[in-house]
Design an enzyme around this catalytic site. Structure first.
Site, PDB file in Angstrom:
ATOM      1  N   ASP A 278      -5.431 -12.501  -3.533  1.00 43.79           N
ATOM      2  CA  ASP A 278      -4.831 -11.164  -3.374  1.00 43.79           C
ATOM      3  C   ASP A 278      -3.393 -11.185  -3.898  1.00 43.79           C
ATOM      4  O   ASP A 278      -2.455 -10.699  -3.266  1.00 43.79           O
ATOM      5  CB  ASP A 278      -4.877 -10.710  -1.919  1.00 43.79           C
TER       6      ASP A 278
ATOM      7  N   HIS B 178       0.811  -1.218   0.000  1.00 38.25           N
ATOM      8  CA  HIS B 178       0.000   0.000   0.000  1.00 38.25           C
ATOM      9  C   HIS B 178       0.842   1.265   0.000  1.00 38.25           C
ATOM     10  O   HIS B 178       0.387   2.326   0.423  1.00 38.25           O
ATOM     11  CB  HIS B 178      -1.004  -0.034   1.154  1.00 38.25           C
TER      12      HIS B 178
END
Length: 565
Positions: free
Chosen positions: A361, A321
């Site tokens: 993911d 992120h």
């Protein structure tokens, strides 16, 4: 009457009704519920066997299967049973008893073996539907081969390569990128579906992506998961019959979980990593798993819960992120997502059938080649910890096995409107099949079929005199070089706009459908609706006042003994 010993029968034709089979080194035991192959009339290929002209192979002309898998032990949400499987033009045309009706009883007319029919001997093998991973960050094309060799045959997600947007979010943003990805992936032996960016309150911008060929929309907190974009995306989804996937607002910047629930307003939505370590309202995103309109998924790093789960997540999160461990606020953001209490609850909620879907993911806090592996590790861990399910008994785990296989086959297919094409072993569906030796089940497939053609296999040295000498490694097979044995899943609006023709796509594009008229109750073996409570101070998870938790473990099945470390 000629008789054969049970041991000889199993060695010749595989297990039969009421026989039990252990899945690899787990404590999971399946029981064969029914055998359709008809004793004394079984078919088998090879020296001295009966698939020969005028015997189990018909001398007649006809529209017979291209391929028959003989004596397969099918493990599917539809049942755990033994049958022959017939494939024609890439689709399953028959499941039951194959052979020659001129000399054999009980032969299914759709399973007549003819001159044009090839055989895969599935005696002693388990056959499952190809896995479906609905949480793919398309960061690198090398993921495709990794997923394929694990038994996954469908990848749904978003991205364009290792951009910051792709590393963090599963969105293929805009028509240009959607068209590029549809073209770039058409020669891989994998089904694909691409999610457009749902982070917009501009309905025309959302609509443009669906018309361009996106099969759904993805809302991600890194682009801002606000109530306005949630409402806009769901309005377009209802209008155009596509699914919306969501990664909610960890920092609760635009609102809390109650605000997201209000914005969703009872409409169906697919929630990613619903526990929250992968992202979502801290600390109580897990509450959403209990709603009837929510199709809740996990990603595999938190499944199952082990002694290393917590430690590895911080570094993963910082990288994925675009966070900086020198910035205090970034570290606090990461810490807020990693809660042992909710991770501990996730295993139990899967075992209860409250969580419905497993996904990866990929390369963005998830392992693309471990969806199937970790599903079965989780099933085994839960059996060891909680014992047999009430629906099972001390002799077999058939209900639990159906519950867990549904998490990566039929349920993700239903969630994304592709269950009429893939997700199970049923007549009329695309023949995406995976064959396993029981001792390697869930870890290393023996063969992978796409559209009825072998696309991947464990194979030995090419210069050897037979196909089995070591080193035995996974290789692409001839079927991997075609494009007609794989599908692109797109919107109906894109087909109406002739997008495949405009892009000169070589592979077949099919429309997702029935994405909006479903609920969690449509998901197989994983349809439980519960009122989930999360303590805001301790993060403990409860249902009806009962603590929902599981223990972290030091060791797992399907682990080191199967891999070179």
């Amino acid at each position: 009457m000629i008789k054969i010993s049970k041991k000889d029968y199993v060695n010749m034709y595989g297990p039969t009704t009421n026989d039990r089979v252990r899945l690899a080194d787990t404590d999971l035991i399946l029981r064969v519920e029914k055998d359709y192959t008809l004793y004394g009339e079984e078919v088998k290929f090879g020296g001295g066997k009966n698939i020969r002209d005028g015997m189990a192979q018909s001398v007649s002309e006809g529209d017979f299967p291209d391929l028959v898998l003989t004596n397969a032990l099918i493990v599917d949400y539809t049942g755990i049973y033994k049958a022959d499987i017939g494939i024609k033009n890439g689709y399953i045309v028959g499941i039951g008893k194959a052979g020659n009706p001129d000399i054999q009883d009980g032969v299914d007319p759709s399973l007549i073996i003819g001159t044009n029919t090839d055989i895969i001997g599935a005696e002693g093998l388990i056959v499952t539907a190809g896995g479906i991973d609905t949480h793919i960050h398309f960061i690198s094309p090398t993921q495709i081969e990794c997923a394929l060799y694990s038994g996954v045959t469908t990848m749904i997600g978003g991205g364009i390569g290792p951009s910051e947007g792709t590393n963090a979010t599963t969105c293929t943003s805009g028509a240009y990128h959607i068209h590029s990805m549809l073209k770039a992936t058409q020669n891989y032996p994998m089904n694909f579906g691409f999610l457009g960016k749902g982070n917009s309150s501009n309905k025309n911008a959302l609509k443009e992506q669906i018309i361009a060929g996106a099969c759904g929309l993805k809302i991600h907190e890194d682009w801002g998961a606000t109530s306005s974009v949630i409402d806009a995306s769901l309005n377009i989804a209802d209008e155009m019959d596509i699914q919306v996937a969501i990664h909610t607002d960890t920092l609760n910047e635009a609102g809390f979980v109650e605000d997201t629930i209000k914005a969703i307003n009872g409409r169906v939505i697919h929630t990613f990593h619903t526990e929250g370590a992968g992202g979502g309202h801290a600390p109580d995103i897990i509450k959403m798993a209990g709603f009837e309109n929510v199709l809740p998924a996990s990603t595999n790093p938190t499944m199952p819960f082990t002694k290393n789960t917590i430690d590895e997540h911080l570094d993963m999160l910082m990288v994925c992120h675009h966070l900086d461990n020198k910035i205090k606020e970034d570290v606090e953001f990461a810490d807020s997502r990693i809660r042992p209490e909710t991770i501990a609850a996730e295993d139990k909620l899967h075992d209860m059938g409250v969580f419905s879907i497993m996904s990866s993911d990929s390369q963005a806090m998830g392992r693309v080649g471990e969806v199937i592996l970790r599903t079965w590790q989780s099933a085994d861990k839960c059996k060891k910890e909680f014992g047999a399910l009430k629906e099972d008994n001390d002799l077999d785990d058939n209900f639990r096995i159906k519950r867990y296989i549904a998490k990566y086959t039929i349920n993700p297919a239903i969630a994304h409107g592709i269950d009429s094409y893939v997700g199970s072993i049923e007549v009329g569906k695309f023949a995406d099949l995976v064959l396993w030796q029981p001792k390697f089940f869930g870890v290393k497939p023996k063969l992978i079929l796409k559209g009825g053609l072998i696309v991947g296999a464990k194979i030995g040295d090419a210069n050897a005199s037979i196909p089995t000498p070591e080193p035995i490694i996974y290789e692409k097979m001839f079927g991997a070089n075609l494009n007609e044995n794989a599908l692109h899943f797109v919107s109906k609006a894109s087909l109406d706009a002739n997008i495949p023709e405009k892009l000169s796509l070589k592979r077949k594009c099919v429309a997702v459908k029935n994405c909006r008229n479903i609920t969690k109750k449509d998901l197989k073996f994983n349809d439980k609706v519960q009122d989930i409570e999360v303590n805001p101070q301790t993060y403990e998870v409860k249902i009806n006042g009962e603590l929902i938790s599981s223990k972290s473990v030091d060791s797992l099945a399907l682990a080191r003994k199967y891999f070179m470390i």
